[in-house]
Design a protein around this motif. Sequence first.
Motif, PDB file in Angstrom:
ATOM      1  N   TRP A  88       0.844  -1.198   0.000  1.00  0.00           N
ATOM      2  CA  TRP A  88       0.000   0.000   0.000  1.00  0.00           C
ATOM      3  C   TRP A  88       0.883   1.253   0.000  1.00  0.00           C
ATOM      4  CZ3 TRP A  88      -1.061   4.636   1.992  1.00  0.00           C
ATOM      5  CH2 TRP A  88      -2.250   5.235   1.564  1.00  0.00           C
ATOM      6  N   VAL A  89       1.919   1.225   0.849  1.00  0.00           N
ATOM      7  CA  VAL A  89       2.798   2.410   0.941  1.00  0.00           C
ATOM      8  C   VAL A  89       3.548   2.624  -0.379  1.00  0.00           C
ATOM      9  CG1 VAL A  89       4.711   3.509   2.175  1.00  0.00           C
ATOM     10  CG2 VAL A  89       3.102   2.066   3.424  1.00  0.00           C
ATOM     11  N   TYR A  90       4.080   1.541  -0.955  1.00  0.00           N
ATOM     12  CA  TYR A  90       4.838   1.684  -2.204  1.00  0.00           C
ATOM     13  C   TYR A  90       3.948   2.291  -3.294  1.00  0.00           C
ATOM     14  CZ  TYR A  90       8.308  -1.526  -0.109  1.00  0.00           C
ATOM     15  OH  TYR A  90       9.238  -2.126   0.710  1.00  0.00           O
ATOM     16  N   ARG A  91       2.724   1.799  -3.370  1.00  0.00           N
ATOM     17  CA  ARG A  91       1.837   2.290  -4.430  1.00  0.00           C
ATOM     18  C   ARG A  91       1.452   3.744  -4.175  1.00  0.00           C
ATOM     19  NH1 ARG A  91       0.152  -1.880  -7.628  1.00  0.00           N
ATOM     20  NH2 ARG A  91      -1.488  -0.629  -8.557  1.00  0.00           N
TER      21      ARG A  91
ATOM     22  N   LEU B  34      10.614   6.038   1.145  1.00  0.00           N
ATOM     23  CA  LEU B  34      11.960   6.355   0.633  1.00  0.00           C
ATOM     24  C   LEU B  34      12.548   5.192  -0.165  1.00  0.00           C
ATOM     25  CD1 LEU B  34      13.565   8.012   3.810  1.00  0.00           C
ATOM     26  CD2 LEU B  34      13.104   9.163   1.652  1.00  0.00           C
ATOM     27  N   GLY B  35      11.901   4.023  -0.098  1.00  0.00           N
ATOM     28  CA  GLY B  35      12.392   2.871  -0.859  1.00  0.00           C
ATOM     29  C   GLY B  35      12.893   1.722  -0.002  1.00  0.00           C
TER      30      GLY B  35
ATOM     31  N   THR C  67      19.458   0.172   0.393  1.00  0.00           N
ATOM     32  CA  THR C  67      18.749   1.256  -0.299  1.00  0.00           C
ATOM     33  C   THR C  67      19.316   2.636   0.041  1.00  0.00           C
ATOM     34  OG1 THR C  67      17.126   1.293   1.485  1.00  0.00           O
ATOM     35  CG2 THR C  67      16.573  -0.020  -0.435  1.00  0.00           C
ATOM     36  N   GLY C  68      20.378   2.671   0.838  1.00  0.00           N
ATOM     37  CA  GLY C  68      21.024   3.963   1.142  1.00  0.00           C
ATOM     38  C   GLY C  68      20.279   4.793   2.173  1.00  0.00           C
ATOM     39  N   ILE C  69      19.272   4.208   2.842  1.00  0.00           N
ATOM     40  CA  ILE C  69      18.457   4.995   3.784  1.00  0.00           C
ATOM     41  C   ILE C  69      19.096   5.006   5.175  1.00  0.00           C
ATOM     42  CG2 ILE C  69      16.211   5.179   4.924  1.00  0.00           C
ATOM     43  CD1 ILE C  69      15.030   3.742   2.442  1.00  0.00           C
TER      44      ILE C  69
END
Length: 502
Positions: free
Chosen positions: A91-94, A413-414, A428-430
């Motif tokens: 849900w968050v990604y979309r 943020l990915g 993912t560099g976060i």
Amino acid sequence: MESVIQSLLGFADLFLSGLGLMIAAAMAILVVAISWMYFSDISQTHHAIRRNYPVIGRFRYFFEHLGEFFRQYFFALDREELPFNRAQRTWVYRASKNEDSTIAFGSTQPQNIPGEFVFLNGLFPPLDSEVIKNRPIHFGTHYARQPYSTNSFFNISGMSYGALSGPAIEALSKGAERAGIWLNTGEGSVSPFHTEGNCDLIFQMGTAKYGLRNADGELDKDKLRALESNSQIKMIEIKLSQGAKPGKGGILPGVKVDDVIAATRGIPVGEDSISPNRHAEIEDIADLLKFIKLVRDLSGKPTGIKCVIGQTEWLDEFCQQINRIGLQYAPDFITVDSGDGGTGAAPQSLMDLTGLPVKRSLPLVVDKLSEYGIKEHIRVIASGKLINPADVAAALCLGADCVNSARGFMFALGCIQSLQCNKNTCPTGIATQNRSLQKGLDPINKSERVANFALNLIKEVETIAHSCGVAHPNLLQRRHAQMINERGIPQSLAQMYPERTA
Ligand SMILES: Cc1cc2nc3c(=O)[nH]c(=O)nc-3n(C[C@H](O)[C@H](O)[C@H](O)COP(=O)(O)O)c2cc1C
């Protein structure tokens, strides 16, 4: 016969040299294709995994796609992964990508899971012309020299620069500005990345007083006074505890303390820095209330506290003392963090098994404040795995004025939930200070996702509120939802937690 053999040999020769040519051509195409993929991966800014792991990172998306088919037959269902299942994350990604968040055919949500919520729709939902778009939430109206109002009930929870990378904080800051939401600094103070976007900032004061400390690690009152002239900082949150590690400070290892972190936090470069388990000057409720007033008086900003609720007896004493000595000692807000909150690193026993979940602690705190007649003066903010619209709407029903999310914004943020925040290897560099991994995270692109996530979530919470027959999410009440009990039957929230009055 000889001529036949010779022509066969000639054919074989031709075939082999043709085959050789074909293999050579195929190899050349492969090399060109891989080079093309490599350069397109490192130059694109949409996918951190592809940027950090050129070519090979593409398999993730391929397998992820195949996973949709495999899961139907062999593997875990959408709702079986932890701490956040695939349905929650998807849900968050979309939402972050502004993709259609509707689903087809029917719900995959089992209707009998204890602790889940069911919303109670009204017969006459408000028309578009009747809905309330902006309903400001006020903080510190009476006693802060700089009271604060926001229209957003959904904001970014504290995550410090150090736990998160510079590009991640920059993306959060720009995304928060775009969406009109606040960004809590976390206990690591205000880094240059926090001010890349002109968003509202909530300054968090942790037990090590980063950004506000003297050389001995004590509160430097002049630094606190100086916050008054910083118009980007809207409020101060005194962190007493957080859900993932209640009663536990921490060590920031010297290897992580580079120039920027040292300057931001006010500590020496390269040396270990210790956060005590509690604020040294706060030993009991009386100290706490005096400290809240001191911080508000010196900074001029609305001042609140953040804690995870465990033992609850102190809440009575807290409210009684406020009523005795005056509301000027009361916090302007209380952030109630869930026992299952996240962090960069924490002992497993504290993370897994210490502190009440927010579903239980939120109504407890709201009811205590109501019982003592001080709820109107103290805003309640809830946090802890509230990353989908229904979670946020349920918290509002239970009495929260606002909801904060940390990991929801990490997904925006990915974040792929690789559970490596404590290893400096976040792919993912976060959650890493490794510069080569940070390269994958483009702050501009991710800031759009941060804003999209917040705005789409707010929109869907509005949809739930309207379905329940109220004109704004902050008008949701306990009578608008039921919680599934241990027998799998929905039970009225209003019955489970009857509203209290003084
Ligand atoms: C990487 C990371 C860093 C965090 N840093 C802080 C911090 O500095 N101060 C704090 O109060 N909470 C911190 N938290 C906790 C969050 O602010 C939040 O209270 C908790 O994770 C629950 O929200 P969530 O379920 O939306 O993540 C951190 C959480 C994460 C995941």
